[in-house]
Design an enzyme around this catalytic site. Structure first.
Site, PDB file in Angstrom:
ATOM      1  N   ALA A 181      -9.240   5.921   3.478  1.00  0.00           N
ATOM      2  CA  ALA A 181      -9.042   7.023   4.438  1.00  0.00           C
ATOM      3  C   ALA A 181     -10.229   7.963   4.564  1.00  0.00           C
ATOM      4  CB  ALA A 181      -7.808   7.844   4.098  1.00  0.00           C
ATOM      5  N   GLY A 227      -7.611   9.610   9.002  1.00  0.00           N
ATOM      6  CA  GLY A 227      -7.952   9.760  10.411  1.00  0.00           C
ATOM      7  C   GLY A 227      -8.865  10.931  10.718  1.00  0.00           C
ATOM      8  N   ASN A 235      -9.204   2.448   9.069  1.00  0.00           N
ATOM      9  CA  ASN A 235      -8.545   2.019  10.297  1.00  0.00           C
ATOM     10  C   ASN A 235      -9.108   2.754  11.510  1.00  0.00           C
ATOM     11  OD1 ASN A 235      -5.038   1.337  11.122  1.00  0.00           O
ATOM     12  ND2 ASN A 235      -6.742   1.486  12.495  1.00  0.00           N
ATOM     13  N   LYS A 254       0.888  -1.160   0.000  1.00  0.00           N
ATOM     14  CA  LYS A 254       0.000   0.000   0.000  1.00  0.00           C
ATOM     15  C   LYS A 254       0.925   1.209   0.000  1.00  0.00           C
ATOM     16  CE  LYS A 254      -3.062   2.836   2.649  1.00  0.00           C
ATOM     17  NZ  LYS A 254      -3.471   3.232   3.999  1.00  0.00           N
TER      18      LYS A 254
END
Lengths: 273, 66
Positions: free
Chosen positions: A197, A166, A219, A105
């Site tokens: 993302a 994030g 994530n 990635k």
């Protein structure tokens, strides 16, 4: 009907790819990965802690027969470092004989505050890594032209950001993602485009999938939820729902209502008639 | 012999090869990638790769990440 996602030689049934970072502990990570239904998980490449490392290692908590490991180049700010890190990741995964050993990635970042990709560095690293035999899953911004260039450079999958890493802001520019999907799949409908993302909650995943993305990578949205395991399950369902809705074909949006019950046979007074 | 491992200067004895160094840090049975002076040395070459004074060595592994 089977609806699998092909990324290079790998065929997966879950279209959700999840990261392994930022969990409070490994047990929570393990349960969250399980609840997410993901078959591909991302990891980072970092220095071994040489002192006081009596603790447990990430790899002790990952079932290598179950998951394909996708190593990232997170933390790299130029093409040279990203290429180095990709090769180190390949060396580690080769030792474990995991299918992810050919994969990377690719992230080449512009700066620490935005974590937005450096387009020139990303393109340069992508070209080099493809030449070196890597299957490059390439993190990029939602810029359609950059996406086209990365596909042309040989990326196995282009992975536009929904919003900054994030940030939890979801799909900030759905129109840009749609243009990327149109351009990259124009002559090649199976070319995988994965939104990577920015996912904050389940509906963000659904929106990405409804637009026609082939998958979603996330994530923090799981790892930092108040209850990561429940959120992982929500993300899993959201991904399945969004994919199904995309395949089913949504109705067009209209300005005015269209009645679901027939007008024929109504016994009531209708205003204006 | 002074070398730099993962950015820290260390004085090490009894580790003539990379394989010895990896073992020294207890990583013999762990998945680990090694760079010497920014060059990746595949695991099968650790035993034959001798460490020299001043070498800058990176021992890296996989950690949680997104």
């Amino acid at each position: 009907m089977s609806d699998t996602l092909k990324i290079g030689s790998l065929e997966i049934t879950s279209r959700l790819i999840v990261g392994t970072g930022k969990y409070a502990n490994y047990d929570l990570m393990q349960s969250s990965l399980d609840a997410s239904g993901a078959q591909v998980i991302t990891v980072a490449v970092r220095r071994e802690r040489l002192v006081d490392d009596k603790g447990r290692s990430l790899l002790d908590f990952i079932d290598l027969d179950r998951y394909t490991i996708l190593p990232n180049t997170a933390g790299c700010f130029d093409a040279g470092d990203a290429i180095r890190v990709a090769r180190l990741g390949r060396e580690i995964l080769s030792q474990m004989n995991n299918p992810g050993k050919e994969w990377v990635k690719l992230e080449v970042l512009g700066d620490k505050q935005t974590l937005l990709p450096d387009p020139a560095g990303t393109l340069e690293a992508c070209r080099e890594l493809v030449k070196d035999g890597f299957k490059v899953l390439c993190y990029t911004s939602d810029d359609p032209i950059a996406a086209v260039r990365l596909k042309a450079a040989g990326a196995t999958s282009v992975m536009p950001a929904g919003s900054p890493i994030g940030s939890g802001r979801g799909i900030a520019n759905p129109a840009a993602i749609r243009i990327i999907l149109e351009r990259l799949k124009d002559a090649d409908t199976t070319y995988p485009v994965i939104v990577d993302a920015g996912v904050g909650t389940a509906s963000d995943v659904t929106i990405a999938m409804e637009l026609g993305s082939d998958g979603v990578l996330l994530n923090t949205g799981i790892a930092h939820a108040r209850d990561p395991v429940t959120m992982a399950s929500a993300m899993n369902h959201a991904c399945v729902a969004g994919r199904a809705a995309y395949l089913a074909g949504r109705i067009p949006k209209r300005l005015y209502a269209t009645a679901s019950s027939p007008w024929e046979g109504v016994i009531s007074y209708i205003p204006g008639e | 012999m002074k070398i730099v491992v993962n950015g820290e200067e260390i004085d090490i004895a009894g580790c003539p090869t990379l394989a010895d160094l990896v073992e020294h840090f207890g990583l013999g049975d762990r998945a680990v990638a090694v760079e010497v002076n920014r060059e990746l040395i595949p695991r099968e070459r650790h035993a034959e790769t001798r460490i020299r004074k001043g070498d800058r060595i990176e021992l890296v592994t996989l950690v949680g990440g997104g």
